[in-house]
Scaffold this motif. Structure first.
Motif, PDB file in Angstrom:
ATOM      1  N   GLU A  28       0.818  -1.211   0.000  1.00 41.03           N
ATOM      2  CA  GLU A  28       0.000   0.000   0.000  1.00 41.03           C
ATOM      3  C   GLU A  28       0.855   1.265   0.000  1.00 41.03           C
ATOM      4  O   GLU A  28       0.453   2.284  -0.547  1.00 41.03           O
ATOM      5  CB  GLU A  28      -0.944   0.010   1.205  1.00 41.03           C
ATOM      6  CG  GLU A  28      -2.141  -0.886   1.036  1.00 41.03           C
ATOM      7  CD  GLU A  28      -3.025  -0.903   2.271  1.00 41.03           C
ATOM      8  OE1 GLU A  28      -2.723  -0.201   3.270  1.00 41.03           O
ATOM      9  OE2 GLU A  28      -4.028  -1.627   2.244  1.00 41.03           O
ATOM     10  N   ASN A  29       2.023   1.192   0.596  1.00 41.87           N
ATOM     11  CA  ASN A  29       2.916   2.351   0.625  1.00 41.87           C
ATOM     12  C   ASN A  29       3.377   2.758  -0.769  1.00 41.87           C
ATOM     13  O   ASN A  29       3.775   3.898  -0.990  1.00 41.87           O
ATOM     14  CB  ASN A  29       4.138   2.063   1.498  1.00 41.87           C
ATOM     15  CG  ASN A  29       3.778   1.863   2.951  1.00 41.87           C
ATOM     16  OD1 ASN A  29       2.788   2.412   3.431  1.00 41.87           O
ATOM     17  ND2 ASN A  29       4.566   1.075   3.648  1.00 41.87           N
ATOM     18  N   PHE A  30       3.350   1.831  -1.702  1.00 44.15           N
ATOM     19  CA  PHE A  30       3.822   2.104  -3.053  1.00 44.15           C
ATOM     20  C   PHE A  30       2.724   2.631  -3.979  1.00 44.15           C
ATOM     21  O   PHE A  30       3.010   3.058  -5.096  1.00 44.15           O
ATOM     22  CB  PHE A  30       4.430   0.846  -3.673  1.00 44.15           C
ATOM     23  CG  PHE A  30       5.627   0.330  -2.928  1.00 44.15           C
ATOM     24  CD1 PHE A  30       6.683   1.160  -2.606  1.00 44.15           C
ATOM     25  CD2 PHE A  30       5.693  -0.995  -2.548  1.00 44.15           C
ATOM     26  CE1 PHE A  30       7.793   0.691  -1.921  1.00 44.15           C
ATOM     27  CE2 PHE A  30       6.795  -1.481  -1.862  1.00 44.15           C
ATOM     28  CZ  PHE A  30       7.848  -0.631  -1.548  1.00 44.15           C
ATOM     29  N   LEU A  31       1.478   2.605  -3.535  1.00 43.02           N
ATOM     30  CA  LEU A  31       0.367   3.016  -4.393  1.00 43.02           C
ATOM     31  C   LEU A  31       0.493   4.447  -4.934  1.00 43.02           C
ATOM     32  O   LEU A  31       0.239   4.667  -6.123  1.00 43.02           O
ATOM     33  CB  LEU A  31      -0.962   2.815  -3.687  1.00 43.02           C
ATOM     34  CG  LEU A  31      -1.413   1.357  -3.562  1.00 43.02           C
ATOM     35  CD1 LEU A  31      -2.720   1.267  -2.793  1.00 43.02           C
ATOM     36  CD2 LEU A  31      -1.550   0.700  -4.917  1.00 43.02           C
ATOM     37  N   PRO A  32       0.877   5.429  -4.129  1.00 44.99           N
ATOM     38  CA  PRO A  32       1.002   6.780  -4.690  1.00 44.99           C
ATOM     39  C   PRO A  32       2.032   6.860  -5.822  1.00 44.99           C
ATOM     40  O   PRO A  32       1.789   7.511  -6.846  1.00 44.99           O
ATOM     41  CB  PRO A  32       1.434   7.636  -3.495  1.00 44.99           C
ATOM     42  CG  PRO A  32       0.963   6.886  -2.304  1.00 44.99           C
ATOM     43  CD  PRO A  32       1.076   5.439  -2.672  1.00 44.99           C
ATOM     44  N   THR A  33       3.139   6.177  -5.675  1.00 39.65           N
ATOM     45  CA  THR A  33       4.162   6.171  -6.718  1.00 39.65           C
ATOM     46  C   THR A  33       3.652   5.496  -7.971  1.00 39.65           C
ATOM     47  O   THR A  33       3.816   6.014  -9.084  1.00 39.65           O
ATOM     48  CB  THR A  33       5.429   5.442  -6.213  1.00 39.65           C
ATOM     49  OG1 THR A  33       5.926   6.126  -5.064  1.00 39.65           O
ATOM     50  CG2 THR A  33       6.496   5.375  -7.272  1.00 39.65           C
ATOM     51  N   ALA A  35       0.531   5.062  -8.883  1.00 40.72           N
ATOM     52  CA  ALA A  35      -0.531   5.882  -9.468  1.00 40.72           C
ATOM     53  C   ALA A  35       0.056   7.069 -10.232  1.00 40.72           C
ATOM     54  O   ALA A  35      -0.417   7.411 -11.325  1.00 40.72           O
ATOM     55  CB  ALA A  35      -1.487   6.359  -8.386  1.00 40.72           C
ATOM     56  N   ASN A  36       1.088   7.693  -9.688  1.00 41.19           N
ATOM     57  CA  ASN A  36       1.723   8.821 -10.363  1.00 41.19           C
ATOM     58  C   ASN A  36       2.345   8.381 -11.691  1.00 41.19           C
ATOM     59  O   ASN A  36       2.184   9.058 -12.719  1.00 41.19           O
ATOM     60  CB  ASN A  36       2.788   9.443  -9.459  1.00 41.19           C
ATOM     61  CG  ASN A  36       3.422  10.656 -10.095  1.00 41.19           C
ATOM     62  OD1 ASN A  36       2.723  11.539 -10.580  1.00 41.19           O
ATOM     63  ND2 ASN A  36       4.738  10.685 -10.105  1.00 41.19           N
ATOM     64  N   GLN A  37       3.016   7.238 -11.687  1.00 32.24           N
ATOM     65  CA  GLN A  37       3.623   6.737 -12.918  1.00 32.24           C
ATOM     66  C   GLN A  37       2.548   6.345 -13.935  1.00 32.24           C
ATOM     67  O   GLN A  37       2.721   6.519 -15.134  1.00 32.24           O
ATOM     68  CB  GLN A  37       4.553   5.560 -12.624  1.00 32.24           C
ATOM     69  CG  GLN A  37       5.765   5.918 -11.781  1.00 32.24           C
ATOM     70  CD  GLN A  37       6.611   7.010 -12.385  1.00 32.24           C
ATOM     71  OE1 GLN A  37       6.690   7.179 -13.595  1.00 32.24           O
ATOM     72  NE2 GLN A  37       7.267   7.778 -11.529  1.00 32.24           N
TER      73      GLN A  37
END
Length: 108
Positions: A28-33, A35-37
């Motif tokens: 879940e910690n990687f979701l923002p990255t 989503a941005n990519q």
């Protein structure tokens, strides 16, 4: 031919070592990255479709560059910008290394 998969206690030990790395809370910690990519990739797809009458000529390159950006940023904490700078020295080096690896695998 060498044995490629482990079984039994060896497999269990390896699985216990790897499983925590893929726990949902960690991912879940990687979701923002990610989503941005994805946003960058979608904008590049939209741009290419606008320039080519609704057609994307090579989706593989767009997905490959997205994957490189997402993996480098999530796993290594390094921003590569492969999507925005697909002709950078680093991206070209990755492509050449991959091509050589495939050729070696095929010719083996």
């Amino acid at each position: 031919m060498p044995k490629m998969l482990s079984t039994g206690s060896k497999w269990t030990t390896h699985r216990k070592l790897l499983t925590p790395a893929f726990h949902f809370k960690i991912l879940e910690n990687f979701l923002p990255t990610i989503a941005n990519q994805q946003k960058i990739m979608f904008s590049l797809i939209d741009k290419e479709m606008a320039e080519n009458d609704g057609v994307v000529n090579d989706i593989r390159k767009l997905i490959t560059n997205y994957t490189l950006d997402a993996i480098c940023e999530t796993a290594m904490g390094v921003t590569v910008s492969a999507q925005l700078n697909p002709n950078s020295d680093y991206v070209e080096a990755i492509r050449r290394t991959f091509a050589v690896s495939i050729l070696r695998f095929i010719k083996r």
